[in-house]
Motif scaffolding. Sequence first.
Motif, PDB file in Angstrom:
ATOM      1  N   UNK A 391       0.824  -1.210   0.000  1.00  0.00           N
ATOM      2  CA  UNK A 391       0.000   0.000   0.000  1.00  0.00           C
ATOM      3  C   UNK A 391       0.859   1.262   0.000  1.00  0.00           C
ATOM      4  N   UNK A 392       1.922   1.267   0.781  1.00  0.00           N
ATOM      5  CA  UNK A 392       2.785   2.442   0.822  1.00  0.00           C
ATOM      6  C   UNK A 392       3.591   2.588  -0.468  1.00  0.00           C
ATOM      7  N   UNK A 393       3.925   1.471  -1.092  1.00  0.00           N
ATOM      8  CA  UNK A 393       4.619   1.541  -2.381  1.00  0.00           C
ATOM      9  C   UNK A 393       3.713   2.157  -3.445  1.00  0.00           C
ATOM     10  N   UNK A 394       2.428   1.821  -3.386  1.00  0.00           N
ATOM     11  CA  UNK A 394       1.468   2.453  -4.308  1.00  0.00           C
ATOM     12  C   UNK A 394       1.309   3.939  -3.998  1.00  0.00           C
ATOM     13  N   UNK A 395       1.180   4.256  -2.738  1.00  0.00           N
ATOM     14  CA  UNK A 395       0.940   5.646  -2.337  1.00  0.00           C
ATOM     15  C   UNK A 395       2.116   6.556  -2.680  1.00  0.00           C
ATOM     16  N   UNK A 396       3.338   6.054  -2.505  1.00  0.00           N
ATOM     17  CA  UNK A 396       4.513   6.895  -2.714  1.00  0.00           C
ATOM     18  C   UNK A 396       5.170   6.684  -4.078  1.00  0.00           C
ATOM     19  N   UNK A 397       4.496   5.983  -4.967  1.00  0.00           N
ATOM     20  CA  UNK A 397       4.969   5.863  -6.347  1.00  0.00           C
ATOM     21  C   UNK A 397       6.257   5.098  -6.523  1.00  0.00           C
ATOM     22  N   UNK A 398       6.442   4.023  -5.754  1.00  0.00           N
ATOM     23  CA  UNK A 398       7.640   3.191  -5.897  1.00  0.00           C
ATOM     24  C   UNK A 398       7.688   2.583  -7.304  1.00  0.00           C
ATOM     25  N   UNK A 399       8.845   2.662  -7.954  1.00  0.00           N
ATOM     26  CA  UNK A 399       8.965   2.177  -9.327  1.00  0.00           C
ATOM     27  C   UNK A 399       9.015   0.650  -9.407  1.00  0.00           C
ATOM     28  N   UNK A 400       9.758   0.027  -8.481  1.00  0.00           N
ATOM     29  CA  UNK A 400       9.875  -1.429  -8.477  1.00  0.00           C
ATOM     30  C   UNK A 400       9.692  -1.942  -7.053  1.00  0.00           C
ATOM     31  N   UNK A 401       8.802  -2.898  -6.896  1.00  0.00           N
ATOM     32  CA  UNK A 401       8.645  -3.620  -5.633  1.00  0.00           C
ATOM     33  C   UNK A 401       8.911  -5.098  -5.922  1.00  0.00           C
ATOM     34  N   UNK A 402       9.892  -5.671  -5.238  1.00  0.00           N
ATOM     35  CA  UNK A 402      10.238  -7.077  -5.417  1.00  0.00           C
ATOM     36  C   UNK A 402      10.003  -7.778  -4.084  1.00  0.00           C
ATOM     37  N   UNK A 403       9.031  -8.677  -4.074  1.00  0.00           N
ATOM     38  CA  UNK A 403       8.672  -9.423  -2.865  1.00  0.00           C
ATOM     39  C   UNK A 403       9.364 -10.789  -2.891  1.00  0.00           C
ATOM     40  N   UNK A 404      10.038 -11.134  -1.788  1.00  0.00           N
ATOM     41  CA  UNK A 404      10.724 -12.418  -1.705  1.00  0.00           C
ATOM     42  C   UNK A 404       9.734 -13.481  -1.244  1.00  0.00           C
ATOM     43  N   UNK A 405       9.520 -14.494  -2.089  1.00  0.00           N
ATOM     44  CA  UNK A 405       8.590 -15.571  -1.758  1.00  0.00           C
ATOM     45  C   UNK A 405       9.345 -16.897  -1.678  1.00  0.00           C
ATOM     46  N   UNK A 406       8.609 -17.992  -1.642  1.00  0.00           N
ATOM     47  CA  UNK A 406       9.214 -19.289  -1.366  1.00  0.00           C
ATOM     48  C   UNK A 406       8.462 -20.394  -2.095  1.00  0.00           C
ATOM     49  N   UNK A 407       9.145 -21.517  -2.323  1.00  0.00           N
ATOM     50  CA  UNK A 407       8.474 -22.663  -2.929  1.00  0.00           C
ATOM     51  C   UNK A 407       7.435 -23.266  -1.992  1.00  0.00           C
ATOM     52  N   UNK A 408       7.502 -22.914  -0.712  1.00  0.00           N
ATOM     53  CA  UNK A 408       6.511 -23.433   0.247  1.00  0.00           C
ATOM     54  C   UNK A 408       5.148 -22.780   0.066  1.00  0.00           C
TER      55      UNK A 408
END
Length: 610
Positions: A391-408
């Motif tokens: 939500x804050x990345x959307x609000x502040x206009x972040x160009x790239x958001x990379x979320x670390x996920x897992x095979x689990x």
Amino acid sequence: MTTVHVKYLIDLFLWSVAALLAYSTRLDGHLQGYAVPLALYVAATLPFKAFVIYRFRLHRQRWQIVSVHDLYRLLLAVGSTTVLLQLALLLVQPGGIPRSVPLLEGLFALLTMGAARLLFRLIFERDGRRTAATTFEGPRKRVLVVGAGDAGVMIAREIGRHPEAGLDVIGFVDDDPDKQRKTFMGLPMLGTLDTLARVIEAQQVNEVLIAIPSAGGEVVRKVIAQSKGAGVAYRIIPGIYEILGGQVSVSQIREVRPEDLLRRPPAQIDTQAIAGYLRDKVVLVTGAGGSIGSELVRQVVQFAPRRVILFGRGENSIFNIEQEMARNWPDIDCVALIGDVRDETRLRAVFGQHRPNVVFHAAAHKHVPLMEGSPCEAILNNIVGTRNVVELSLEFGVERLVNISTDKAVNPTSVMGASKRVAEMLVSSGAQRTKPGQAFVSVRFGNVLGSRGSVVPTFLAQIKAGGPITVTHPEMTRYFMTIPEASRLVVQAGGLALNGSVHVLNMGQPVRIADLAQDLIQLTGAQGVEVVFTGMRPGEKLYEELLTTAENITATEHSEIFVAELEQPDPQWVRNQVQRLEDAARRWSPEDVRRLLRETVPENLLPHHA
């Protein structure tokens, strides 16, 4: 007078002498009648040569370690000057100066100035070896280098420069047929990996040094097995992901680590694509003190960001990575901040003050058994924390958001895995609300070797305690990747900018945990340590998957990164489900949390009992 001034005068003198040699060569040594033209030529060209030496900073070169690059710089300086003088001579055509003099002078200048540098380096290295050799006490080790590629030759050269290390390289072994029966730096090629044991015995080798940064785990295992069989020590230089700038030094020689046994051929990295979205940007890394977060920081700083925000709630780990950056990357502006992604107010203050352009979200609870016992914590950290970041990345206009996920997160059987799948859904639904120029993605990969609390440190601790090593099931397999390799591919995935995608990394072949346990026993040389099978724990899978049965996979421009084609969830439905999960977690209702996770993640395989 400083050393720099002395080198300046030597270069100027040698270049002037080159003019005399050019005249003498052109006139077959008969200089009678040419003394005045020669003097005029030297005097006329001297200021220009002095300027060229200064402009090309030839006097700033370190002659003690002069390199091919330094000699190339010398070639550019002398070559450009020679061309200009030759053109000037053809245009002006003064008397008494043969037309071939500038060309001959350039050749002699290159020879004399280059020879001066190489001679100085030879004298310096000879004196250094003599001095260092007298300071080393004890028997010197005869070292056999495995690999005669760039890294192998480089490390052999470095060892030769540092006799104080007590090492003497006696030759190489390499499987490349083109390198057989040849010498490298005057050292012989003694055989192949198949003949390693015989070479060790014949050459009375004390230590084997594995010097193939790109070697796969099977090569490392083969060398270790033969070295152990011959009763000699073995060490290794770092893998390709650990060597910054492609340089190898004696200080980087280390003991073989568990991750070396699982090396894979290195993935090619598109540095231009990475630099395009990181250079001169403000980068926020959540969970920056963790195993993955800290390695992401190490990878990011290589691409000259304007500022890196180190955000996390563990003050000791944040302090450690801050100090490491201050030591190794003093020119990078790193700001260490303590906070929790669950605290939206604190996170908003960070976004508002620093206005990040790029966010790597690595803060998460990752331990499967612990989250089974504390499911509400998994919701608040992994889901609510991710929602706040999105939500804050959307609000502040972040160009790239990379979320670390897992095979689990694939067909999750655990609370942790299900919570990470919901986090992926949050990022994907957030991507549907982005503006042009923004990209929100998740990157899904398997276990990373050496991360805190992972299987390898646990096994090593059990071996140190005398055993046994506890494995839950003889057929249990896991995907593994080294921390630097995983982090580098995460950074690369951000460069692909495929908004809303869930990236799947090529994790190679799954590894049997029981086999890994046996490898660690062999690596440490422990005796009498048994492997005991204890039965699977709640939430564990026998094997991990990187895709669900409902997902298709498509290739990207990068060979090691794929895209899982997921059904796009309705953003409002996701927000509603997350709010219900948060409410259940805050009133500490594990039963409701599990029930809501089963609703939210249809492909889940969560058990129906607490």
